[in-house]
Scaffold this motif. Sequence first.
Motif, PDB file in Angstrom:
ATOM      1  N   LEU A   1       0.922  -1.296   0.059  1.00  0.00           N
ATOM      2  CA  LEU A   1      -0.118   0.239  -0.637  1.00  0.00           C
ATOM      3  C   LEU A   1       0.696   1.355  -0.082  1.00  0.00           C
ATOM      4  O   LEU A   1       1.589   1.309   0.547  1.00  0.00           O
ATOM      5  CB  LEU A   1      -0.829  -0.288   1.934  1.00  0.00           C
ATOM      6  N   ILE A   2       0.775   1.671  -0.935  1.00  0.00           N
ATOM      7  CA  ILE A   2       1.650   3.234  -0.991  1.00  0.00           C
ATOM      8  C   ILE A   2       0.872   4.409  -0.806  1.00  0.00           C
ATOM      9  O   ILE A   2      -0.370   4.771  -1.492  1.00  0.00           O
ATOM     10  CB  ILE A   2       2.266   3.309  -2.206  1.00  0.00           C
ATOM     11  N   LEU A   3       1.328   5.317   0.387  1.00  0.00           N
ATOM     12  CA  LEU A   3       0.514   6.388   0.611  1.00  0.00           C
ATOM     13  C   LEU A   3       1.223   7.743  -0.338  1.00  0.00           C
ATOM     14  O   LEU A   3       1.599   7.815  -0.267  1.00  0.00           O
ATOM     15  CB  LEU A   3       0.379   6.634   1.998  1.00  0.00           C
ATOM     16  N   THR A   4      -0.443   8.675  -0.825  1.00  0.00           N
ATOM     17  CA  THR A   4       0.282   9.772  -1.409  1.00  0.00           C
ATOM     18  C   THR A   4      -0.374  10.953  -0.793  1.00  0.00           C
ATOM     19  O   THR A   4      -1.779  10.176   0.297  1.00  0.00           O
ATOM     20  CB  THR A   4       0.682   9.257  -2.638  1.00  0.00           C
ATOM     21  N   THR A   5      -0.515  12.694  -1.578  1.00  0.00           N
ATOM     22  CA  THR A   5      -1.339  12.882  -1.116  1.00  0.00           C
ATOM     23  C   THR A   5      -2.765  13.305  -1.900  1.00  0.00           C
ATOM     24  O   THR A   5      -2.557  14.342  -2.262  1.00  0.00           O
ATOM     25  CB  THR A   5      -0.817  14.768  -0.989  1.00  0.00           C
ATOM     26  N   TYR A   6      -2.752  12.236  -1.968  1.00  0.00           N
ATOM     27  CA  TYR A   6      -4.820  12.283  -2.814  1.00  0.00           C
ATOM     28  C   TYR A   6      -5.702  12.580  -1.545  1.00  0.00           C
ATOM     29  O   TYR A   6      -5.379  12.973  -0.031  1.00  0.00           O
ATOM     30  CB  TYR A   6      -5.636  11.064  -2.225  1.00  0.00           C
ATOM     31  N   THR A   7      -6.752  13.940  -1.691  1.00  0.00           N
ATOM     32  CA  THR A   7      -7.456  14.314  -1.435  1.00  0.00           C
ATOM     33  C   THR A   7      -8.539  13.074  -0.171  1.00  0.00           C
ATOM     34  O   THR A   7      -8.693  11.900  -1.280  1.00  0.00           O
ATOM     35  CB  THR A   7      -9.001  15.532  -2.065  1.00  0.00           C
ATOM     36  N   ARG A   8      -9.417  13.298   0.105  1.00  0.00           N
ATOM     37  CA  ARG A   8     -10.330  11.859   1.404  1.00  0.00           C
ATOM     38  C   ARG A   8     -11.087  11.618   0.108  1.00  0.00           C
ATOM     39  O   ARG A   8     -11.176  10.215  -0.363  1.00  0.00           O
ATOM     40  CB  ARG A   8     -11.532  12.757   2.249  1.00  0.00           C
ATOM     41  N   GLU A   9     -11.476  12.593  -0.845  1.00  0.00           N
ATOM     42  CA  GLU A   9     -12.735  12.426  -2.142  1.00  0.00           C
ATOM     43  C   GLU A   9     -12.189  11.680  -3.393  1.00  0.00           C
ATOM     44  O   GLU A   9     -12.853  10.523  -3.640  1.00  0.00           O
ATOM     45  CB  GLU A   9     -13.009  13.218  -2.699  1.00  0.00           C
ATOM     46  N   GLU A  10     -10.916  11.963  -3.688  1.00  0.00           N
ATOM     47  CA  GLU A  10     -10.011  11.150  -4.621  1.00  0.00           C
ATOM     48  C   GLU A  10      -9.742   9.927  -4.277  1.00  0.00           C
ATOM     49  O   GLU A  10     -10.000   8.830  -4.988  1.00  0.00           O
ATOM     50  CB  GLU A  10      -8.522  12.024  -4.485  1.00  0.00           C
ATOM     51  N   PHE A  11      -9.353   9.564  -2.511  1.00  0.00           N
ATOM     52  CA  PHE A  11      -9.485   8.276  -2.364  1.00  0.00           C
ATOM     53  C   PHE A  11     -10.290   7.693  -2.107  1.00  0.00           C
ATOM     54  O   PHE A  11      -9.949   6.034  -2.706  1.00  0.00           O
ATOM     55  CB  PHE A  11      -8.514   8.677  -0.914  1.00  0.00           C
TER      56      PHE A  11
ATOM     57  N   ILE B   1      -4.288  -1.760   7.637  1.00  0.00           N
ATOM     58  CA  ILE B   1      -4.641  -0.864   7.408  1.00  0.00           C
ATOM     59  C   ILE B   1      -4.830  -0.014   8.586  1.00  0.00           C
ATOM     60  O   ILE B   1      -5.144   1.314   8.653  1.00  0.00           O
ATOM     61  CB  ILE B   1      -6.034  -1.720   6.796  1.00  0.00           C
ATOM     62  N   PHE B   2      -5.448  -1.218   9.665  1.00  0.00           N
ATOM     63  CA  PHE B   2      -5.250  -0.449  11.007  1.00  0.00           C
ATOM     64  C   PHE B   2      -4.666   0.490  11.259  1.00  0.00           C
ATOM     65  O   PHE B   2      -4.268   2.162  11.492  1.00  0.00           O
ATOM     66  CB  PHE B   2      -5.988  -1.368  11.695  1.00  0.00           C
ATOM     67  N   LEU B   3      -3.176   0.293  10.976  1.00  0.00           N
ATOM     68  CA  LEU B   3      -1.448   1.167  11.893  1.00  0.00           C
ATOM     69  C   LEU B   3      -1.825   1.932  10.799  1.00  0.00           C
ATOM     70  O   LEU B   3      -1.088   3.252  10.865  1.00  0.00           O
ATOM     71  CB  LEU B   3      -0.528  -0.280  11.427  1.00  0.00           C
ATOM     72  N   ASN B   4      -1.651   1.595   9.225  1.00  0.00           N
ATOM     73  CA  ASN B   4      -1.047   3.253   8.413  1.00  0.00           C
ATOM     74  C   ASN B   4      -2.472   3.751   8.944  1.00  0.00           C
ATOM     75  O   ASN B   4      -1.962   5.267   8.372  1.00  0.00           O
ATOM     76  CB  ASN B   4      -1.715   2.769   6.713  1.00  0.00           C
ATOM     77  N   ARG B   5      -4.004   3.704   9.041  1.00  0.00           N
ATOM     78  CA  ARG B   5      -5.141   4.703   9.291  1.00  0.00           C
ATOM     79  C   ARG B   5      -4.705   5.692  10.382  1.00  0.00           C
ATOM     80  O   ARG B   5      -4.536   6.699  11.026  1.00  0.00           O
ATOM     81  CB  ARG B   5      -6.147   4.263   9.577  1.00  0.00           C
TER      82      ARG B   5
END
Length: 112
Positions: free
Chosen positions: A4-14, A103-107
């Motif tokens: 899972l690669i996290l970027t700077t998407y907005t909530r809606e984009e994500f 997923i939990f830790l990333n959140r």
Amino acid sequence: MKELILTTYTREEFLDLVKEAIRSELSQFPPNTPKQTDKPLTIEEASEFLNLTKATLYGKVSRREIPVMKRGKKLYFSMSDLIAYLDKGRVKTFEELNEEAQIFLNRRKLRR
């Protein structure tokens, strides 16, 4: 396991990306037809489907452990309800548990 690669998407984009990924995965499976999943089953058919005796099934109905429809003195079971009942008892694999933990830790990291 996928990364899972996290970027700077907005909530809606994500959310749009997640919805599209879910649609893509679901499109690989044939849709359930109402004829297959919502066919009402008698007590005999339901006990055979669940591989339970009729007495055990009657006990689960009286303890409200399993969804049932009653018409007069007859009991009917929805195939989709029985499948959902079986799914509740499913044990997750170590891989599924690890993915949920990640997923939990990333959140949690995103909230800080």
